[in-house]
Scaffold this motif. Structure first.
Motif, PDB file in Angstrom:
ATOM      1  N   ARG A   1       0.852  -1.197   0.000  1.00  0.00           N
ATOM      2  CA  ARG A   1       0.000   0.000   0.000  1.00  0.00           C
ATOM      3  C   ARG A   1       0.886   1.244   0.000  1.00  0.00           C
ATOM      4  O   ARG A   1       1.749   1.402   0.876  1.00  0.00           O
ATOM      5  CB  ARG A   1      -0.916   0.002   1.228  1.00  0.00           C
ATOM      6  CG  ARG A   1      -2.122  -0.916   1.075  1.00  0.00           C
ATOM      7  CD  ARG A   1      -2.943  -0.898   2.340  1.00  0.00           C
ATOM      8  NE  ARG A   1      -3.482   0.413   2.655  1.00  0.00           N
ATOM      9  CZ  ARG A   1      -4.703   0.817   2.312  1.00  0.00           C
ATOM     10  NH1 ARG A   1      -5.490   0.012   1.637  1.00  0.00           N
ATOM     11  NH2 ARG A   1      -5.137   2.011   2.654  1.00  0.00           N
ATOM     12  N   PRO A   2       0.700   2.141  -0.972  1.00  0.00           N
ATOM     13  CA  PRO A   2       1.584   3.312  -1.096  1.00  0.00           C
ATOM     14  C   PRO A   2       1.626   4.184   0.149  1.00  0.00           C
ATOM     15  O   PRO A   2       2.679   4.732   0.478  1.00  0.00           O
ATOM     16  CB  PRO A   2       0.984   4.064  -2.292  1.00  0.00           C
ATOM     17  CG  PRO A   2       0.322   3.012  -3.099  1.00  0.00           C
ATOM     18  CD  PRO A   2      -0.250   2.048  -2.089  1.00  0.00           C
TER      19      PRO A   2
ATOM     20  N   ASN B   1      16.384   4.373  -0.457  1.00  0.00           N
ATOM     21  CA  ASN B   1      15.444   3.433   0.147  1.00  0.00           C
ATOM     22  C   ASN B   1      14.008   3.778  -0.226  1.00  0.00           C
ATOM     23  O   ASN B   1      13.195   2.889  -0.514  1.00  0.00           O
ATOM     24  CB  ASN B   1      15.617   3.437   1.670  1.00  0.00           C
ATOM     25  CG  ASN B   1      14.834   2.341   2.351  1.00  0.00           C
ATOM     26  OD1 ASN B   1      13.676   2.509   2.695  1.00  0.00           O
ATOM     27  ND2 ASN B   1      15.485   1.195   2.533  1.00  0.00           N
ATOM     28  N   ARG B   2      13.675   5.059  -0.248  1.00  0.00           N
ATOM     29  CA  ARG B   2      12.319   5.481  -0.605  1.00  0.00           C
ATOM     30  C   ARG B   2      12.014   5.179  -2.068  1.00  0.00           C
ATOM     31  O   ARG B   2      10.889   4.802  -2.409  1.00  0.00           O
ATOM     32  CB  ARG B   2      12.141   6.971  -0.308  1.00  0.00           C
ATOM     33  CG  ARG B   2      12.048   7.269   1.185  1.00  0.00           C
ATOM     34  CD  ARG B   2      11.994   8.760   1.449  1.00  0.00           C
ATOM     35  NE  ARG B   2      10.860   9.362   0.786  1.00  0.00           N
ATOM     36  CZ  ARG B   2       9.605   9.335   1.255  1.00  0.00           C
ATOM     37  NH1 ARG B   2       9.346   8.696   2.389  1.00  0.00           N
ATOM     38  NH2 ARG B   2       8.629   9.926   0.613  1.00  0.00           N
ATOM     39  N   THR B   3      13.015   5.340  -2.936  1.00  0.00           N
ATOM     40  CA  THR B   3      12.808   5.007  -4.347  1.00  0.00           C
ATOM     41  C   THR B   3      12.520   3.521  -4.516  1.00  0.00           C
ATOM     42  O   THR B   3      11.619   3.124  -5.260  1.00  0.00           O
ATOM     43  CB  THR B   3      14.051   5.392  -5.175  1.00  0.00           C
ATOM     44  OG1 THR B   3      14.272   6.808  -5.068  1.00  0.00           O
ATOM     45  CG2 THR B   3      13.873   5.026  -6.637  1.00  0.00           C
ATOM     46  N   THR B   4      13.273   2.694  -3.800  1.00  0.00           N
ATOM     47  CA  THR B   4      13.038   1.244  -3.845  1.00  0.00           C
ATOM     48  C   THR B   4      11.663   0.905  -3.304  1.00  0.00           C
ATOM     49  O   THR B   4      10.955   0.042  -3.849  1.00  0.00           O
ATOM     50  CB  THR B   4      14.122   0.510  -3.034  1.00  0.00           C
ATOM     51  OG1 THR B   4      15.410   0.848  -3.550  1.00  0.00           O
ATOM     52  CG2 THR B   4      13.938  -0.993  -3.109  1.00  0.00           C
ATOM     53  N   SER B   5      11.245   1.582  -2.228  1.00  0.00           N
ATOM     54  CA  SER B   5       9.916   1.347  -1.656  1.00  0.00           C
ATOM     55  C   SER B   5       8.817   1.751  -2.626  1.00  0.00           C
ATOM     56  O   SER B   5       7.792   1.070  -2.749  1.00  0.00           O
ATOM     57  CB  SER B   5       9.760   2.118  -0.339  1.00  0.00           C
ATOM     58  OG  SER B   5      10.678   1.668   0.625  1.00  0.00           O
ATOM     59  N   ASP B   6       9.018   2.875  -3.321  1.00  0.00           N
ATOM     60  CA  ASP B   6       8.045   3.312  -4.330  1.00  0.00           C
ATOM     61  C   ASP B   6       7.879   2.246  -5.406  1.00  0.00           C
ATOM     62  O   ASP B   6       6.756   1.908  -5.800  1.00  0.00           O
ATOM     63  CB  ASP B   6       8.493   4.622  -4.971  1.00  0.00           C
ATOM     64  CG  ASP B   6       8.246   5.833  -4.085  1.00  0.00           C
ATOM     65  OD1 ASP B   6       7.468   5.705  -3.119  1.00  0.00           O
ATOM     66  OD2 ASP B   6       8.819   6.890  -4.366  1.00  0.00           O
TER      67      ASP B   6
ATOM     68  N   LEU C   1       3.606   7.419  -7.916  1.00  0.00           N
ATOM     69  CA  LEU C   1       3.619   7.601  -9.369  1.00  0.00           C
ATOM     70  C   LEU C   1       4.182   8.967  -9.743  1.00  0.00           C
ATOM     71  O   LEU C   1       4.891   9.105 -10.742  1.00  0.00           O
ATOM     72  CB  LEU C   1       2.206   7.434  -9.937  1.00  0.00           C
ATOM     73  CG  LEU C   1       1.666   6.000  -9.974  1.00  0.00           C
ATOM     74  CD1 LEU C   1       0.253   5.980 -10.540  1.00  0.00           C
ATOM     75  CD2 LEU C   1       2.571   5.098 -10.800  1.00  0.00           C
ATOM     76  N   ARG C   2       3.870   9.982  -8.930  1.00  0.00           N
ATOM     77  CA  ARG C   2       4.427  11.311  -9.194  1.00  0.00           C
ATOM     78  C   ARG C   2       5.946  11.286  -9.117  1.00  0.00           C
ATOM     79  O   ARG C   2       6.636  11.889  -9.940  1.00  0.00           O
ATOM     80  CB  ARG C   2       3.862  12.324  -8.202  1.00  0.00           C
ATOM     81  CG  ARG C   2       4.287  13.768  -8.485  1.00  0.00           C
ATOM     82  CD  ARG C   2       3.780  14.716  -7.414  1.00  0.00           C
ATOM     83  NE  ARG C   2       2.343  14.612  -7.235  1.00  0.00           N
ATOM     84  CZ  ARG C   2       1.747  14.203  -6.139  1.00  0.00           C
ATOM     85  NH1 ARG C   2       2.486  13.842  -5.083  1.00  0.00           N
ATOM     86  NH2 ARG C   2       0.448  14.130  -6.047  1.00  0.00           N
TER      87      ARG C   2
ATOM     88  N   MET D   1       7.729   8.850  -9.777  1.00  0.00           N
ATOM     89  CA  MET D   1       8.204   8.058 -10.910  1.00  0.00           C
ATOM     90  C   MET D   1       7.921   8.740 -12.245  1.00  0.00           C
ATOM     91  O   MET D   1       8.092   8.145 -13.310  1.00  0.00           O
ATOM     92  CB  MET D   1       7.561   6.664 -10.876  1.00  0.00           C
ATOM     93  CG  MET D   1       7.945   5.857  -9.643  1.00  0.00           C
ATOM     94  SD  MET D   1       7.088   4.263  -9.503  1.00  0.00           S
ATOM     95  CE  MET D   1       7.909   3.335 -10.808  1.00  0.00           C
ATOM     96  N   GLY D   2       7.464  10.001 -12.163  1.00  0.00           N
ATOM     97  CA  GLY D   2       7.299  10.783 -13.385  1.00  0.00           C
ATOM     98  C   GLY D   2       5.923  10.765 -14.001  1.00  0.00           C
ATOM     99  O   GLY D   2       5.753  11.204 -15.145  1.00  0.00           O
ATOM    100  N   VAL D   3       4.908  10.283 -13.282  1.00  0.00           N
ATOM    101  CA  VAL D   3       3.536  10.250 -13.804  1.00  0.00           C
ATOM    102  C   VAL D   3       2.669  11.178 -12.962  1.00  0.00           C
ATOM    103  O   VAL D   3       2.529  10.986 -11.746  1.00  0.00           O
ATOM    104  CB  VAL D   3       2.956   8.824 -13.792  1.00  0.00           C
ATOM    105  CG1 VAL D   3       1.503   8.832 -14.269  1.00  0.00           C
ATOM    106  CG2 VAL D   3       3.798   7.901 -14.657  1.00  0.00           C
ATOM    107  N   SER D   4       2.088  12.176 -13.611  1.00  0.00           N
ATOM    108  CA  SER D   4       1.259  13.159 -12.912  1.00  0.00           C
ATOM    109  C   SER D   4      -0.210  12.820 -13.094  1.00  0.00           C
ATOM    110  O   SER D   4      -0.677  12.574 -14.217  1.00  0.00           O
ATOM    111  CB  SER D   4       1.547  14.562 -13.456  1.00  0.00           C
ATOM    112  OG  SER D   4       0.639  15.498 -12.928  1.00  0.00           O
ATOM    113  N   ILE D   5      -0.969  12.798 -11.991  1.00  0.00           N
ATOM    114  CA  ILE D   5      -2.412  12.536 -12.016  1.00  0.00           C
ATOM    115  C   ILE D   5      -3.114  13.672 -11.285  1.00  0.00           C
ATOM    116  O   ILE D   5      -2.745  14.020 -10.159  1.00  0.00           O
ATOM    117  CB  ILE D   5      -2.768  11.202 -11.327  1.00  0.00           C
ATOM    118  CG1 ILE D   5      -2.005  10.041 -11.959  1.00  0.00           C
ATOM    119  CG2 ILE D   5      -4.271  10.945 -11.390  1.00  0.00           C
ATOM    120  CD1 ILE D   5      -2.216   8.710 -11.254  1.00  0.00           C
TER     121      ILE D   5
END
Length: 441
Positions: free
Chosen positions: A254-255, A345-350, A416-417, A419-423
């Protein structure tokens, strides 16, 4: 309790000690049971409504800019930590309460601290992972939080339970060191009332309701439940506690949970390198006082440097990041190395939270093809289900109701943000129809 009543908060259960029969025998008197009960009630009333009030802490206390650590021993000693150093006190000014499960910390010795000794008792694959474990431990000494949730993942034979036991033994040892999965939010609240660290062992999954409860208890939140033996009264509890979870599957799917977590994947230990438990425990008992002393040195450094530390960026759990950064000089880390390791670590968790989330994966695949898209939640649902049935066919992982799908999308927005995806959710037209806009950076 005996001679240690002065360390306990004023509560109804402790007043019988003040009215012993020995006292009245010394005065040549003997009260009847009814008279004794009347005196007890009178003293209880005086204490509750006329006596001084003191905050009561569990393991870690904070008065002014001073940290107190209850050693948990029979002498009721505590460590007092200031910006100038630390020492063991026989009669600390902070009041502590103890659960029956609480055990004693190792006795620290000033001038002997060495946090690097911990490395041989935890199973990590890299220096950055070791920094994350030490950072979580240091964060536990912050009495106000918030606290990141430490999640240890790994196969069978990766020493998850042993690593968790070692870490907890240096901050809030208890018997048992870890518990099974809590069945309800109420179970979590009861555990938080009696422990500074909440440790849960061998989790196979985390239900959505419990994931929300872990998030609240890590960053601070109120819990309410019906008071026992009443119909209408409510029992309220507010707590912020460090949490330690371990399991074989990835628990941070869960994010919102991953956003508050430090996730460390432990490597499998080859059979030829496994240690005998007795030898391991004896060696740990010998080194634990020096490791604990090293942690106290770092806490003192954090208190000294906290007001002068500036972060180049403010990640989620920024107070925790600032606290650990302030302690860097005492643990021998190069300046900024913690923030670098924390960001990795946060990038890996994302990535892990997205890979384990069908909604996020479907959106990621969709926008990789479309680059930019806008439409209603109904349109998006139809497009995702038509293109990616292998991700959207399972009703247990992909929501069927549109309002639940909208909520699931909002949860995956932050990773997702990053990772470069804007919603974004907008309204347009006279009817105020809600439109989703998704685009790739």
């Amino acid at each position: 309790m005996g001679n240690h009543k002065e360390h306990w908060p004023i509560e109804s259960g402790h007043f019988r000690d003040f009215l012993s029969f020995d006292h009245y025998q010394a005065e040549g008197k003997m009260l009847s049971q009814a008279a004794l009960e009347e005196q007890r009630r009178a003293l209880k009333g005086q204490a509750l409504f006329e006596g001084e009030e003191y905050p009561a802490f569990s393991r870690i206390g904070y008065l002014g800019r001073t940290v107190y650590v209850d050693l948990g021993n029979a002498a009721w000693q505590a460590v007092v930590v200031t910006s100038e150093g630390w020492q063991v006190l026989d009669h600390p000014p902070a009041r502590f309460r103890r659960a029956v499960s609480q055990e004693a910390l190792p006795m620290p010795q000033p001038g002997t601290g060495d946090i690097t000794l911990l490395r041989k008792y935890v199973n990590v694959a890299s220096d950055d992972d070791f920094r994350m474990l030490v950072a979580w431990l240091l964060g536990c000494f912050h009495p106000r939080g918030p606290y990141p949730i430490l999640i240890l993942n790994g196969e069978q034979g990766s020493a998850k339970s042993t690593t968790a036991r070692v870490l907890r033994s240096l901050i809030d040892p208890a018997n048992p060191m870890a518990r099974s999965t809590p069945n309800s939010e109420q179970d979590l609240v009861i555990a938080a009332k009696h422990n500074h660290v909440l440790a849960f062992d061998n989790l196979s999954n985390i239900k959505p309701g419990m994931a929300d409860a872990f998030c609240r208890i890590a960053t601070g939140g109120g819990f309410g439940t019906r008071k026992l033996h009443t119909d209408a009264e409510e029992s309220l509890f507010t707590a912020v506690r460090p949490c330690l979870l371990n399991g074989i599957p990835d628990l941070a799917t869960r994010p919102d949970l991953a956003d508050r977590a430090i996730v460390v994947n432990l490597p499998t230990i080859p059979a030829s390198e496994r240690q005998f438990e007795g030898e391991f425990n004896r060696a740990l008992a010998q080194d634990a006082p020096r490791i604990f002393s090293g942690l106290l040195d770092a806490v003192s450094a954090a208190l000294a440097n906290l007001t002068t530390v500036t972060l180049t960026e403010r990640p989620r759990m920024a107070d925790f990041a600032k606290w650990v950064t302030a302690a860097e000089p005492a643990v021998g880390w190069p300046q900024g190395s913690f923030l670098t390791a924390y960001a990795t670590n946060r990038t890996t968790s994302d990535q892990a939270s997205v890979e384990g989330n069908p909604v996020a994966l479907a959106i990621l695949k969709f926008i990789a093809e479309e680059k930019r898209w806008s439409g209603t939640i109904t349109d998006l649902n139809a497009a995702l289900r038509n293109r990616y049935p292998h991700l959207t066919d399972d009703p247990n992982s992909y929501p069927r109701q549109l309002n639940r799908l909208s909520g699931a999308i909002r949860r995956v927005q932050p990773p997702l943000r990053r990772m470069g995806v804007s919603i974004s959710f907008d309204r347009q037209g006279h009817a105020g129809e809600r439109i989703l806009r998704i685009e790739s950076a």
